[in-house]
Design an enzyme around this catalytic site. Structure first.
Site, PDB file in Angstrom:
ATOM      1  N   LYS A  83       0.834  -1.193   0.000  1.00  0.00           N
ATOM      2  CA  LYS A  83       0.000   0.000   0.000  1.00  0.00           C
ATOM      3  C   LYS A  83       0.876   1.252   0.000  1.00  0.00           C
ATOM      4  O   LYS A  83       1.976   1.255   0.574  1.00  0.00           O
ATOM      5  CB  LYS A  83      -0.872   0.041   1.269  1.00  0.00           C
ATOM      6  N   ARG A 121     -10.362 -11.446   2.307  1.00  0.00           N
ATOM      7  CA  ARG A 121     -11.306 -12.467   1.831  1.00  0.00           C
ATOM      8  C   ARG A 121     -10.666 -13.853   1.832  1.00  0.00           C
ATOM      9  O   ARG A 121     -11.365 -14.859   1.913  1.00  0.00           O
ATOM     10  CB  ARG A 121     -11.834 -12.079   0.451  1.00  0.00           C
TER      11      ARG A 121
END
Length: 479
Positions: A253, A329
């Site tokens: 990120k 996820r």
């Protein structure tokens, strides 16, 4: 640095003598105001505008006889969500410190329970890393008559637990510390805890949890935390994303996106807070409550998972990792597959999962996904009633093809950028086969700007809505 106490938000002793607080809406003056109070208030410019405070003098010897607090006028639409969720929380900072107050009057139609919850939440401070304030403290209010004190205090304590966990920096809250918080909750509630960690995750057939967390330092090893609460009845399993810090992995990120990643375990914080509320209110005895938390740190090291890797999940479905920053996820998928093997009546996941959900609905309104129209309606109504709003979004079947890359069964990060919250929810649903009903909450877990009763920082979302809805959701599962 002390450990925060989620039970610190409690009402004052009911035997306390508190000063009266009259909550006033514009044009609605309470009938029991002391003589001259209205004249004094009007002379001071008090109109009942939201957040206004007017202290009432206590006679020739000084002191106070009470206070007026402005509730504000309702908006043009009575069915619309209020601009402020907990207006009474403003009173905590506007009334004199060190004084105990009791609610003497509140405008017609206002839910006293929600107002009282807001008053308590207005006392919340995350002060683990600051010096104790000098001078008089903010005094807790007296619980109004007719309000279920135990319930409101349980809601406030559960909220405080979730907030404290989210607010704690990753240096002090990694997977091991999240496990410790779960063990503390289990001891409080008489629950049992099983933890599978490190390389044992592979032996337990939880390979995606292991893959996401294996690059972390040895003292921050990945783990699955499994709590079971004593009780009988319908099976309810809560699964919370516990990514204690998310660098993004090799798809790292940028700094602007990494600054809030201590909150990426907000789903775990939410389900722990919800479980505590259920236990404190005695509701766990009538259900078989299980809480699963895949706790990891998505770190960068030589053994980190790579873009293009294909993982085989617990369910046997293969997943192509097209973005290592879509790790939530992956860990949830293994936990959901494990949960579904017991065929729970309700399987609920909560996760700070997608930026797409924030683009769609902003930080204050988390989307909820549920295939059951009746159950979704119950959850939405419960969210409104509990001042914990949610919004339904669809498991849109035509988008299933977007999560099927061809080289593997599933794609963890479909290209194109469209419908990111929906495709993530569809991905998770693939691992819930066996559960009677499934709902997914894509929460933000963070209050970006202070509001009454909701200071900037970690916040619980969706938990009160689920708590309020659960009796009706389970009505058909009993017996």
């Amino acid at each position: 640095m002390h450990r925060s106490d989620p039970d610190r938000l409690r009402f004052a002793d009911p035997s306390s003598t508190g000063l009266p607080l009259w909550v006033v809406a514009p044009g609605e003056w309470p009938a029991d105001l002391p003589a001259g109070a209205r004249t004094h208030a009007e002379a001071c410019g008090f109109t009942g505008k939201a957040g206004q405070t007017c202290l009432l003098p206590g006679g020739v010897e000084g002191g106070l006889a009470g206070a007026l607090f402005g509730w504000g006028a309702p908006g043009p639409r009575t069915d619309a969500a209020p601009r402020e969720r907990f207006p009474l929380a403003r009173a905590v900072d506007t009334l004199p410190l060190g004084t105990t107050w009791r609610l003497a009057a509140i405008p017609t139609g206002v839910d006293q329970g929600i107002a009282s919850l807001g008053w308590l939440l207005g006392l919340y401070r995350f002060d683990r890393y600051t010096k104790p304030a000098e001078g008089p403290a903010r005094a807790a209010p007296i619980c109004p008559e007719g309000v279920d004190r135990a319930r409101i205090e349980a809601l406030a304590a559960g909220e405080a637990l979730s907030r404290d966990l989210i607010n704690t920096p990753a240096s002090d809250l990694g997977p091991a510390e999240l496990e410790a918080a779960a063990r503390t909750l289990a001891e409080r509630c008489g629950a049992t805890v099983e933890v599978t960690t490190g390389g044992d995750l592979l032996a337990a057939n939880l390979p995606m949890i292991h893959a996401v967390g294996r690059a972390a330092a040895s003292d921050r090893a990945p783990r699955l935390i499994d709590l079971r609460f004593p009780g009988s009845g319908p099976r309810v399993t809560l699964v919370g994303k516990g990514v204690c810090f998310d660098t993004g992995g090799l798809d790292i990120k940028p700094p602007s996106a990494m600054g809030l990643m201590k909150k990426d375990m907000g789903g775990a914080a939410a389900v722990l807070g919800l479980a505590q509320m259920l236990a404190d209110l005695g509701l766990t005895k009538d259900i078989q409550l299980r809480v699963l938390i895949p706790a990891v740190e998505n770190a960068i090291a030589g053994d980190a998972m790579r873009p293009g890797d294909i993982l085989t999940s617990r369910k046997g479905l293969t997943v192509e990792v097209n973005n290592t920053d879509a790790e939530g996820r992956l860990v949830l998928a293994d936990a959901l597959a494990l949960a579904a093997e017991e065929a729970p009546d309700w399987l609920i996941s909560m996760a700070t999962l997608t930026g797409a959900a924030r683009v769609a609905l902003g930080p204050d309104l988390p989307p909820m996904f549920c295939d059951d129209d009746d159950a979704a309606a119950v959850l939405l109504a419960a969210g409104r009633a509990a001042a914990d709003p949610i919004w339904r979004m669809p498991f849109w079947e035509p988008y299933e093809a977007m999560i099927e890359p061809g080289i593997a069964d599933l794609d963890n990060a479909p290209s194109g950028g469209f419908a990111g919250a929906i495709t993530a929810a569809l991905f998770l649903r693939r691992f819930t086969e066996g559960a009677a009903r499934y709902a997914h909450f894509d929460i933000y877990g963070w209050q970006p700007a202070s509001a009454p009763g909701r200071p900037k920082g970690g916040v619980q979302q969706g938990a009160r809505a689920i708590l309020t809805a659960l009796p009706e959701l389970l009505a058909g599962s009993r017996g």
